[in-house]
Design a protein around this motif. Sequence first.
Motif, PDB file in Angstrom:
ATOM      1  N   ARG A 104     -28.983  -1.907 -14.339  1.00 35.79           N
ATOM      2  CA  ARG A 104     -28.070  -0.768 -14.130  1.00 35.79           C
ATOM      3  C   ARG A 104     -26.892  -0.874 -15.085  1.00 35.79           C
ATOM      4  NH1 ARG A 104     -28.549   1.138  -8.667  1.00 35.79           N
ATOM      5  NH2 ARG A 104     -26.612   2.269  -8.871  1.00 35.79           N
ATOM      6  N   GLN A 105     -26.404   0.280 -15.493  1.00 30.51           N
ATOM      7  CA  GLN A 105     -25.379   0.326 -16.539  1.00 30.51           C
ATOM      8  C   GLN A 105     -24.107  -0.424 -16.164  1.00 30.51           C
ATOM      9  OE1 GLN A 105     -25.074   1.417 -19.760  1.00 30.51           O
ATOM     10  NE2 GLN A 105     -27.293   1.328 -19.550  1.00 30.51           N
ATOM     11  N   PHE A 106     -23.730  -0.361 -14.890  1.00 37.56           N
ATOM     12  CA  PHE A 106     -22.452  -0.988 -14.569  1.00 37.56           C
ATOM     13  C   PHE A 106     -22.542  -2.505 -14.637  1.00 37.56           C
ATOM     14  CE2 PHE A 106     -23.616  -2.192 -10.302  1.00 37.56           C
ATOM     15  CZ  PHE A 106     -24.440  -1.173  -9.858  1.00 37.56           C
ATOM     16  N   ALA A 132     -22.455  -3.178 -18.384  1.00 35.49           N
ATOM     17  CA  ALA A 132     -21.083  -2.994 -18.856  1.00 35.49           C
ATOM     18  C   ALA A 132     -20.228  -4.201 -18.491  1.00 35.49           C
ATOM     19  CB  ALA A 132     -20.501  -1.719 -18.260  1.00 35.49           C
ATOM     20  N   ALA A 133     -20.383  -4.679 -17.271  1.00 31.85           N
ATOM     21  CA  ALA A 133     -19.591  -5.828 -16.840  1.00 31.85           C
ATOM     22  C   ALA A 133     -19.920  -7.041 -17.700  1.00 31.85           C
ATOM     23  CB  ALA A 133     -19.861  -6.126 -15.372  1.00 31.85           C
ATOM     24  N   ARG A 134     -21.212  -7.198 -18.005  1.00 23.39           N
ATOM     25  CA  ARG A 134     -21.603  -8.358 -18.803  1.00 23.39           C
ATOM     26  C   ARG A 134     -20.970  -8.277 -20.192  1.00 23.39           C
ATOM     27  NH1 ARG A 134     -27.075  -8.492 -17.630  1.00 23.39           N
ATOM     28  NH2 ARG A 134     -27.593  -7.376 -19.516  1.00 23.39           N
ATOM     29  N   LEU A 135     -20.994  -7.067 -20.763  1.00 22.27           N
ATOM     30  CA  LEU A 135     -20.441  -6.916 -22.100  1.00 22.27           C
ATOM     31  C   LEU A 135     -18.920  -7.013 -22.099  1.00 22.27           C
ATOM     32  CD1 LEU A 135     -22.730  -4.164 -23.613  1.00 22.27           C
ATOM     33  CD2 LEU A 135     -22.772  -6.611 -23.987  1.00 22.27           C
ATOM     34  N   MET A 136     -18.308  -6.832 -20.921  1.00 27.01           N
ATOM     35  CA  MET A 136     -16.857  -6.995 -20.850  1.00 27.01           C
ATOM     36  C   MET A 136     -16.485  -8.457 -20.746  1.00 27.01           C
ATOM     37  SD  MET A 136     -15.353  -4.000 -18.468  1.00 27.01           S
ATOM     38  CE  MET A 136     -16.443  -4.395 -17.165  1.00 27.01           C
ATOM     39  N   GLY A 137     -17.470  -9.317 -20.577  1.00 26.30           N
ATOM     40  CA  GLY A 137     -17.182 -10.734 -20.510  1.00 26.30           C
ATOM     41  C   GLY A 137     -17.025 -11.261 -19.102  1.00 26.30           C
ATOM     42  N   VAL A 138     -17.455 -10.490 -18.110  1.00 28.31           N
ATOM     43  CA  VAL A 138     -17.385 -10.973 -16.742  1.00 28.31           C
ATOM     44  C   VAL A 138     -18.457 -12.047 -16.554  1.00 28.31           C
ATOM     45  CG1 VAL A 138     -17.478 -10.290 -14.331  1.00 28.31           C
ATOM     46  CG2 VAL A 138     -16.599  -8.706 -16.021  1.00 28.31           C
ATOM     47  N   ARG A 179     -19.665  -9.727  -7.179  1.00 28.90           N
ATOM     48  CA  ARG A 179     -18.928  -8.466  -7.065  1.00 28.90           C
ATOM     49  C   ARG A 179     -19.794  -7.242  -7.297  1.00 28.90           C
ATOM     50  NH1 ARG A 179     -13.189  -7.859  -6.889  1.00 28.90           N
ATOM     51  NH2 ARG A 179     -13.424  -6.390  -8.597  1.00 28.90           N
ATOM     52  N   HIS A 180     -20.857  -7.349  -8.068  1.00 25.27           N
ATOM     53  CA  HIS A 180     -21.615  -6.146  -8.403  1.00 25.27           C
ATOM     54  C   HIS A 180     -22.992  -6.114  -7.775  1.00 25.27           C
ATOM     55  CE1 HIS A 180     -18.781  -4.542 -11.298  1.00 25.27           C
ATOM     56  NE2 HIS A 180     -18.624  -5.765 -11.764  1.00 25.27           N
TER      57      HIS A 180
END
Lengths: 747, 287
Positions: free
Chosen positions: B164-166, B169-175, B183-184
């Motif tokens: 899923r995109q979110f 996205a979180a992975r690419l934000m460095g989470v 959290r997700h």
Amino acid sequence: MSTGPAARGPAAPVLQVRGLTVAFGAGRRRPAVPVVRGVDLVLRRGEVLGLVGESGAGKSLTALSLLGLAPPGAQVGGSVRLLGEEVLGRPERELAALRGSRIAMVFQDPLHAFTPVLRVGDQIAEALRIHERPRPRRETALRRAVELLDFVGVPQPSRAARALPHQLSGGMLQRAMIAMAVANRPAVLVADEPTSALDVTVQAQVLEALAAARRETGAALLLVTHDLGVVAGAADRVAVLYAGRVVETGPAEGVLCRPRMPYTLGLVGSVPRLDTRTPPTPVPGTAPAPGTIGPGCPFAARCPLAEPECRAAEPPLTGVDSLSRAGTSAPDAHTAACRRIPEVRRWSAADLFGRPPADTPELDVTGTEPPAHPSTTPGAAPAGPWQRATGAFAHAGSPNTAGGTAEGTVPGAGSVGEVVLSVSGLGRSYRLPGFRQRRAPVVRAVEYVDLEVRRGQTLALVGESGAGKSTTLREIASLAAPQAGRVEVLGQDTALLSRRAARELRTAVQLVPQDPASSLDPRMPVGDIVAEPLHAARVPPAVVAARVPRLLTQVGLRPVDADGYPHEFSGGQRQRVAIARALAVGPALLLLDEPVSALDVSVQAGILDLLLRLKRALGPAYLLVSHDLAVVRQLADRVSVMYAGRTVETGGVAEVFGRPRHPYTRALLSAVPLPDPVAERSRRRIVLPAGPGPGPRAVSGCAFRARCPVQALLPAAERRRCAEETPRARSAGEAAGHTVSCHFPHR
Amino acid sequence: MLGRLARHPGALCGLALLLALVALAVLGPYACRWSFTDVDYTALRQPPDARHWMGTNRIGQDVFAQVAHGLRKSLLIGAVVAAVATGLAAAVGASAGYFGGWTDRSLMFVADLLLVLPGFLVLVVLAPRLRQWGWLALAGLLALLGWMVTARAVRGMTRSLKERQFVVAARLMGVGPVRIIWRHILPHLASFLITDATVTVAGAVVSEAGLSYFGFGVQPPDVSLGTLIADGSDVALVYPWMFFFPAGLLTAFVLAVSLLGNALRDALDPTTVRPAGPPRGAVSGLA
């Protein structure tokens, strides 16, 4: 494309829609929610009527209701007369006989409109055998199906007829769909967003096929679309739908060039143009949801010209030129549902919607300067609130602290500013799943890409789907060692990063994903979503708490929105949240993956405006991936055109769009429709043959040669060069930084 | 969600029954003047009366006191097993699904290995050796043998959530991965896990009763529903109160939990609700 109905004698309507209403969800206690609220349409023989509107306006529902295909649970009222006979209320059996023979539909997604387990030719033949009397023999019908496929321009029609739907490309399938629709020479064709899912070059082919099919059968066409460019090129007349009603209708040229209803004016003004760099004007607010429409004009809440009377009663369609009541005038007349038509005449979209209405707060980008919030960023005062003192960012410097010199200067094609991102020879390939590892065919998504983005610059990556744009973006965003080539962010090679350095570099590169509906965690409040990259960068919670409201203000949301969940916001607002999240850590480079493609045009303009303002105020570099060249024109400083995983042309946006040198760029640009009927119809279009399917690509030579219109005209010796020698990037002409990878570029 | 649950008649019955049983287990011992070990020599094998609400057993112990205590033990074991098994399943399944590769393969290998072990036999072999650890060891064993199927389901769901995109996205934000899972991913599995835990409670209670019935579970002088049923079974027809009260409570408990679990699944699964608006793109028929 338009011959006009006058040539065919009496303009008898083949389809007449009067007061069409569609409502949903009537329960025991609640009243039905009207979605389509009284639509009148007239379609005459051989005519093309464009039905335009934004999502939720009721376009598709109107189109489906004409065929009696409204979804179960819908209550359809009014009258639809097809060739003089009433359609609504007929039993399903009679409707089925009508569909396909008198009125036929072209659906948006052809892959889902064909039965996946039957061959395409058989499905077209079936349409023939069902309606034709006496029933043709199977072989005869199949032969006719092949003829039809050939007619709509499907290459190798007999092969395509034997193929299963998933074996054909989207453009081919859509043309097969058109072939099936015209198989029984219907009087009316209804096309629901026939090109929305397709690339521009394929869109041009499909529109061509649609025009040919129409010319041949003399069918009238109802073209439902959100794309004003498509309407401008194809439609004789236009009807604009807003909140379930036609708010303006008339000849395409009149409606699109001289709109008289403020909504139409705003819609036309919000479409980004390919030919000029004029920032599109967003229309403030959003369309009312079905069921919440009051007694007055549904647009009054967003209309700067609204008077108290506008909110009292819904205005009827009124003649624009004669001010006569609509029903009495000819269907050709330009009419608009507005009380203030004479006043609208004096306004342009930019003047009318340019100033924000008083009730929406002014976008606060200047409020981020350190003096305004001295207490919120302890210890970071000289660097400004936008930077954390990470090694990566300190290296990058800051536009706000560079004595104000960097701010406001937008570097063009020149080479000012330091290099934020440098990519050379990037390659990425995948093995197809479902095979044993060694034998799996390799798909080269990206072959060889060179990019360079400088501070404060916007580089756009354009190309058809499958060109490798998104893969390139993902490779950069991952900050990992690429399979081939080098990626350098702020001068640091991503292949050589330690974990710690990678984490610090993360704050320098942030991504705005394509679809805000899916990229925001539905179970997290917006405040937490925006704070997430800050937490990931280990910013102290107190700083995060102070920064989130400011970020929200910065993207045009309110600080109280932090408590809302994504589903409570509209598409445009969600994209603003995604932008706020990406900006949270003060990145030096923002990766924008199709940032507006999931949004309606009037909302799209607002996001484009926001992106431009943020860049001016905060100075990050943008790497933009978009298939929409008009969006690129508005946002980008430099363009890099990709084809089949390679950069084929790169340069300043004005040079590449103004004087394209690569044959592919030329075809791509010529395929983009302009939302201006006069300009659109006078353009020459290069229609490319269908592109290569997915799978391994040619190893040597120019990947574009099979579709290249230039190569086809070359003498044999030069043609061999295209087949054998892979073209390298070389300088193209006067402008600095304009390079093209072609042996025989256009002069 | 609670509103949707409330509209379900089965859920309300199940919830009411469950609450009554929990109240009995918690408050029962205080309401009764006998404790479960007390022996009343004046009343052996007495049928229910005002003095002994559920009668007495063959040595004069009060059945009500015993049942309340046994129910308490059974519920405790059930709750512990459900919590541990579901937590383990969530952790293992989410890690396997999220990290993939060798993590996935080794974790799923362990899960498959445990799945093919005959659980009852393992319990029978191990339970006597762990006797000195008391009922907690039993609960631990039951949990250890009950998480695999759930973990496989969690792994599957995690694999789809990971795309899923979110999450991307979180992975690419460095989470970090642990944070992403916490959290997700887990919040999206919460409804499934809650439902699954509910059903696991019922399963664990039945397993415990079965083990105790054969003498491998809770050991005297402690009692659980299983030991009470075992004691009463041979005299069920002569002194029915010794057998039918514990057996009835066990049945009632499992029924209540099943009703509630089914209703929870319906309430938490949005696809069981009819959409209010027009379904988009729901097009049948062809031109």
